[in-house]
Design an enzyme around this catalytic site. Sequence first.
Site, short mmCIF file in Angstrom:
data_model
loop_
_atom_site.label_atom_id
_atom_site.label_comp_id
_atom_site.label_asym_id
_atom_site.label_seq_id
_atom_site.Cartn_x
_atom_site.Cartn_y
_atom_site.Cartn_z
CE LYS A 1 -3.99 1.94 2.54
NZ LYS A 1 -4.85 1.81 3.74
CB SER B 1 -8.29 3.37 2.64
OG SER B 1 -7.38 2.83 3.57
CB SER C 1 -8.38 0.62 5.54
OG SER C 1 -9.12 1.81 5.55
#
Lengths: 92, 424
Positions: free
Chosen positions: B28, B103, B127
Amino acid sequence: MSDDAVSPEEVRHVAELARVDLADDEVDRFTGQFADILEYFETLDEVPEVDRDADLANVMRPDEERASLDSEEALRNAPETEDGYFKGPNVS
Amino acid sequence: MSENIFITEERIDGSDDGPLAGKTVAVKDNISTEGVRTTCGSRMLEDYVPPYDATVVSRLKDAGATIVGKANMDEFGMGTTTETSYFGETDNPAAPGHVPGGSSGGSAAAVAAGEADLALGSDTGGSVRCPAAFCGVVGIKPTYGLVSRYGLVAYGNSLEQIGPFGETVEEAASLLDVIAGSDDRDATTRETPLEADESYADAATGDVDGLSIGVPTELLEGADEGVVETFWDALAELEDRGAEYHEVSLPSVEHAVEAYYVIAMSEASSNLARFDGVRYGRSGGYDGNWNEAFATAREEGFGDEVKRRILLGTYALSAGYHDKYYKKAQDARAWVKQDFDEALSEADVLASPTMPVPPFELGESLDDPLQLYLADANTVPVNLADLPAISVPAGETDGLPVGLQLVGPAFGEERLIRAASALA
């Protein structure tokens, strides 16, 4: 802004505290959205007082010198530098 | 690649051998990679190149993994769809035309599309688990303190943990084995409870014989009918394999979403104060005084959702409102912890749908932030309580993936992995 509807002036004031410029259309949009969101947050009034007995221990380490970034690396992402320092806008 | 999974596609080779040799990993884009751009999905950090690796990245490299790219995400982790990214939306490989969740949407999509064997995301209020559920893969949110946050760009630091994704529970667990454990650069971490000859991956036996599952009724209320049906089907499968379930009640979770958002926004308003365009990030120029220059940098660098959360957090912490919002939210947080402790004293794990809804269509949900916050109802209580949870594919409703969430006691990851591996 909790007891009555949120006003555009209040949104501008908070934006100033947070150092975020807003365009007029952003102020208008946020004013309506904040009213909805803060009304929802009001339901926290129903939460009872709760004993908060955190069972935590502080973690310490000896205060000893150790390696860190050299200044060239630390300055590499700065938009502007001067004589090995970060360069910022005027303080006044 | 049509899905827009990566913000930066760059290969970072690890050491020659190790437990993850030959494995590819997507990371990420809020996890620092030395020499490789780390944007947090934000225009603010469009050109930011970290001078150091996050601890989890060092551990990946030491374990022999190959990093294949920096995965797309909601800006600074603030979102449930990956649509708030400055770098554009990501399509869901398991349900094209739908959001991948957020996310950590790029990370989950990378695994679902086969672009990476494994992925790392971060979970502040769901997330990791939300995109795992929406993309039909496995995602683990570790107990607060199991995985180092050093080098993770902070959003809500009392809530967040880095967590792994995989196609199967065993694969995700093998990545957890590499990243878990204490780190002297993050004072909130501690050692895993594993014995020397144990691993999280080894716990993936699928043995649920005699497992006691609590089902919090509050987390089924208001959920989509198809999601609830799929959830019960998966639970029936666990029953067939020897588990038993009973209903439990967590009255405090009715207030979890508002408590979560007050705390997360308050922490965000403080954490994101560092972005002033001087040491790194988009510059506001040198006209006017520093307050004007900072406000310009932050107007240009941040998107709508980030501004919204910084402003609301600033408001919640401001004089006269702190007790009303922040202090009450901390009470709610303590209450949620108590409720979970009680429920877990009479059950080994708690089960619910990960998300109360199937994946939204792309573009469907952007206009009403409050409605989107409410979609986090089943995931945020876990972060408030600092507990571990896993999302595992439960099946589909109308062709859209549904995730089942299991929550366990603090540092009880082995138990979650054992139970969830009965399903994937």
